[in-house]
Design an enzyme around this catalytic site. Structure first.
Site, mmCIF file in Angstrom:
data_model
loop_
_atom_site.group_PDB
_atom_site.id
_atom_site.type_symbol
_atom_site.label_atom_id
_atom_site.label_comp_id
_atom_site.label_asym_id
_atom_site.label_seq_id
_atom_site.Cartn_x
_atom_site.Cartn_y
_atom_site.Cartn_z
ATOM 1 N N ASN A 156 0.266 -1.156 -0.161
ATOM 2 C CA ASN A 156 0.149 0.059 0.270
ATOM 3 C C ASN A 156 0.907 0.843 0.320
ATOM 4 O OD1 ASN A 156 -2.738 0.998 0.440
ATOM 5 N ND2 ASN A 156 -2.005 2.500 1.937
ATOM 6 N N GLU A 157 0.825 2.304 -1.034
ATOM 7 C CA GLU A 157 0.621 3.434 -0.865
ATOM 8 C C GLU A 157 3.103 3.351 -0.580
ATOM 9 O OE1 GLU A 157 -0.741 5.477 0.893
ATOM 10 O OE2 GLU A 157 -2.507 6.235 -0.725
ATOM 11 N N GLU A 207 -8.449 4.697 -4.948
ATOM 12 C CA GLU A 207 -8.941 5.209 -2.947
ATOM 13 C C GLU A 207 -9.231 7.010 -3.681
ATOM 14 O OE1 GLU A 207 -6.454 5.089 0.284
ATOM 15 O OE2 GLU A 207 -5.454 2.561 0.165
ATOM 16 N N GLU A 213 -7.863 5.958 12.098
ATOM 17 C CA GLU A 213 -8.836 6.993 10.899
ATOM 18 C C GLU A 213 -9.899 6.328 11.126
ATOM 19 O OE1 GLU A 213 -6.460 5.491 7.518
ATOM 20 O OE2 GLU A 213 -5.006 7.088 7.352
ATOM 21 N N PHE A 225 -12.444 8.353 11.855
ATOM 22 C CA PHE A 225 -13.475 9.347 11.064
ATOM 23 C C PHE A 225 -13.045 9.800 9.779
ATOM 24 C CE2 PHE A 225 -13.735 10.487 16.213
ATOM 25 C CZ PHE A 225 -14.444 9.951 16.251
ATOM 26 N N HIS A 226 -12.432 8.695 8.946
ATOM 27 C CA HIS A 226 -12.304 8.697 7.784
ATOM 28 C C HIS A 226 -13.422 8.518 7.379
ATOM 29 C CE1 HIS A 226 -11.191 8.525 3.721
ATOM 30 N NE2 HIS A 226 -10.239 9.146 4.073
HETATM 31 C C1 GLA Z 1 -5.092 6.165 2.046
HETATM 32 C C2 GLA Z 1 -4.593 5.376 2.440
HETATM 33 C C3 GLA Z 1 -5.879 4.557 3.323
HETATM 34 C C4 GLA Z 1 -5.986 5.376 4.321
HETATM 35 C C5 GLA Z 1 -6.220 7.149 3.332
HETATM 36 C C6 GLA Z 1 -6.789 8.102 4.031
HETATM 37 O O1 GLA Z 1 -4.489 6.475 0.928
HETATM 38 O O2 GLA Z 1 -4.432 3.861 1.853
HETATM 39 O O3 GLA Z 1 -5.211 3.455 4.340
HETATM 40 O O4 GLA Z 1 -5.244 5.669 5.149
HETATM 41 O O5 GLA Z 1 -5.197 7.269 2.847
HETATM 42 O O6 GLA Z 1 -7.200 9.562 3.476
#
Ligand code: GLA
Length: 658
Positions: free
Chosen positions: A141-142, A295, A343, A345-346
């Site tokens: 991931n990222e 995303e 996260e 409250f995301h």
């Molecule tokens: C990134 C991550 C996610 C999440 C979002 C929050 O894109 O990949 O897991 O943390 O940010 O905005």
């Protein structure tokens, strides 16, 4: 069309899972990303696996007709990993070894981490590569973490030896004669660590390039493992853009089966739409037309200092904006809002309030819209105009010791793109760090291309000589890729084609802009420009440079090169690029589009996104069919677009327009 989001069933009791599948079907979800941060659930102890729950999740999703983008969980090693392999943890520039408690806490150069990542990816591959639900692999991931430990130092030295060939060449490229930094042994070279004063900019830049390659190596390892089990499943990793991310995505794009991008605009006003367009055009260009929005936030977005709820219709508009620019779908972070964790409250498609909520209702209506779209090819990049994007130039311009703290590479590129966006002109990106093929484009805008190779400079020269229009912004063509300055006057690599020679920079106090004699404004930046063939199109009207050229134009071969020495404001860039595009015979995607309305072509479809709080009408030059209502629109008739709404028109048969 991929439509769905990150799904974290491991955060919920199993009885919620049935509800999830039911709601996904109701919303028209076609795919969810599973397992991104599930390592501690999949491998609760080193070498001990628990796949039972994931089997049940995948089977349930499959039974419900929902596809799975299956992630490898390697962005967040479990706590047991920390204790068993302390050398697998990252060390920051101050020498502090981090520990678990968040995510992304690993060193990508550490052998124990790489071995553990390969092991869990391999297990997942063996077990699920032939599961009928799995539509795509999502590795990690990222990618973007940073480590300065001793293992990283070793890997950095090997990378440097390959890049520079010899210590002499490295000493030369890094200008180590400055401040007595000459290296007489590879072992003396360190990753940039806390030091007394300004670090060596070439060392910092090479370290970021190294990190990009090192992380790419980690990705490729997992990719090849997964591919070897079932080559028919596409493999990607989600790109994230940020000043802290040492990933050269333009290079990485060649290694993924489809470019996947996470994008979170951080503005609440019209800038969010402009950022969305920017991210979509960049991703499409990275992917050569093929990309997926992996995303974005369905609702609350983080603006500076507070969260902002998207107004009704905005989730739909943003999502269709990405699709219009070629995305193979719209995916969100996240499906269900968690009850705890960092996260909590995301935003999510199913918020804490549950499905009886505006966001779920909008998600459901968007699901219907996406399902109504005809099959679409990849959004082939078809623009006549391109803007350059170069991650190493961004990194170099983040350094210390530059002439102004106001230099901002990302802002400069976004500003150039924004000007074209506001002019309604379709825009691609091109990547001067890769072999450049500019034949498809008629106009190229070059903001802050600080580093330039001889090959890229030659490609721009050929482009102009053979009839192209180049618009060079300040801080371009200044240094070699190593970051050593090209002498003789700026913009060194482009002096011949631009017909100018800059002898001095005059960074301005942003609070004291200087006017130009064409009515424009220079803010933050100005330069003393000598004309060596070019003609001045605007001059500084005040300050120490009063009367000196500010914007110039030079005919070179069959083409034209403009040079912009001033830090123009948005209006100045828009005015200039509109005029230059018109002169080059480049028109907007659609004429007569009201302000605040975006017109984007993708294959036979024309997307009209109305960002205004009031309804608008848009005249169409040729007949079209409204895809969402099925009604026909005659040539010359106007199509209505609701306040904050979207119209999608099938324009099959229209003469080619970009
Ligand atoms: C990134 C991550 C996610 C999440 C979002 C929050 O894109 O990949 O897991 O943390 O940010 O905005």
């Amino acid at each position: 069309m991929f439509y769905g989001g990150d799904y974290n069933p491991e955060q919920w009791p199993e009885e919620v899972w049935d509800d999830d599948v039911e709601l996904m079907r109701e919303a028209g979800v076609t795919a969810v990303t599973v397992g991104v941060f599930a390592w501690s659930h999949l491998e609760p102890e080193e070498g001990v696996y628990d796949f039972g729950w994931l089997d049940r999740v995948l089977d349930r999703l499959h039974a419900g007709g929902i596809g799975v983008v299956l992630a490898t969980p390697t962005a967040s090693p479990p706590p047991w990993f920390t204790l068993a392999h302390p050398a697998g943890l990252p060390v920051n520039a101050d020498g502090v070894r981090l520990t678990h408690g968040s995510r992304d806490t690993y060193c990508v150069s550490s052998r124990p981490y790489r071995a553990a990542a390969r092991r869990i990816a391999g297990e997942l591959g063996r077990r699920y590569a032939h599961h009928p639900a799995v539509a795509m692999w999502h590795v990690h991931n990222e990618y973007g973490t940073d480590c300065r430990c001793d293992l990283t130092a070793e890997a950095f030295r090997s990378w440097l030896a390959k890049r520079h060939g010899s210590l002499e060449a490295l000493n030369e490229a890094w200008t180590t004669a400055f401040w007595s930094q000459r290296y007489s042994d590879w072992a003396q070279i360190m990753p940039p660590r806390a030091t007394q004063y300004l670090p060596n900019p070439a060392q910092v830049l090479d370290f970021r390039r190294f990190l990009s390659d090192e992380m790419l190596g980690a990705f490729v390892e997992q990719r090849d493992l997964l591919r070897s089990v079932n080559p028919s499943i596409p493999i990607t990793t989600n790109f994230v853009q940020g000043g802290w991310v040492s990933v050269d995505h333009a290079r990485w794009a060649a290694e993924v089966d489809i470019v996947a991008v996470d994008h979170y605009p951080d503005s609440a006003d019209i800038a969010a739409e402009e950022e969305t367009a920017f991210a979509g055009d960049l991703a499409r260009s990275w992917g050569g037309g093929r990309w997926l929005l992996m995303e974005t936030a369905p609702n609350l977005i983080y603006t500076r200092g507070r969260m902002h709820a998207k107004e009704p219709g905005r989730m739909t508009r943003h999502s269709l904006g990405y699709v219009a620019r070629g995305s193979a779908g719209a995916m969100y972070f996240q499906w269900r809002q968690p009850l705890g964790g960092a996260e909590l409250f995301h935003s999510a498609m199913v918020p804490h309030a549950g499905p009886d909520s505006p966001v779920f209702r909008e998600a459901t209506s968007l699901g219907r819209i996406l399902a109504a779209l005809p099959g679409l090819d990849a959004g082939s990049p078809a623009a006549e105009v391109a803007v350059t994007w170069d991650a190493p130039s961004w990194w170099a311009l983040q350094g210390a010791g530059l002439p102004s703290a106001g230099i901002d590479y990302l802002a400069a590129v976004r500003q150039a793109h924004r000007a074209l966006y506001r002019a309604g002109v379709a825009t691609d990106f091109v990547f001067p760090g890769l072999p450049l093929d500019l034949a498809r484009h008629r106009m190229v805008v070059v903001p802050h291309l600080y580093l330039v190779s001889a090959e890229a400079a030659a490609a721009f020269r050929d482009f102009v000589a053979s009839g192209g229009t180049l618009v060079l912004g300040p801080l371009s063509g200044i240094a070699e890729p190593s970051a050593r300055v090209l002498p003789g006057g700026y913009p060194a690599a482009f002096r011949e084609i631009s017909g100018v020679r800059v002898t001095e920079w005059h960074p301005l106090d942003p609070a004291s802009p200087v006017t130009l004699d064409d009515g424009g404004t220079a803010r933050g930046w100005s330069e003393r420009v000598e004309l060596t063939g070019a003609t001045a199109r605007a001059r500084y009207a005040g300050g120490v440079l009063a009367g000196e050229p500010a914007i110039t134009r030079h005919d070179f071969g069959d083409g034209t090169c403009w040079y912009v020495s001033a830090g123009l404001d948005d209006d100045g860039w828009e005015r200039l690029l509109r005029a230059v595009a018109a002169e080059a015979g480049i028109s907007a995607v659609l004429e007569g589009v009201p302000p605040g309305v975006e017109a984007v072509r993708r294959g036979p479809l024309l997307f009209l996104l109305n960002h205004n709080p009031s309804a608008v009408t848009v005249p169409l030059p040729e007949p079209a069919v409204d895809v969402l209502t099925g009604s026909s629109v005659a040539a010359g008739a106007a199509v209505g677009v609701a306040a904050g709404g979207v119209a999608i028109l099938d324009c099959q048969g229209w003469k080619a327009r970009r």
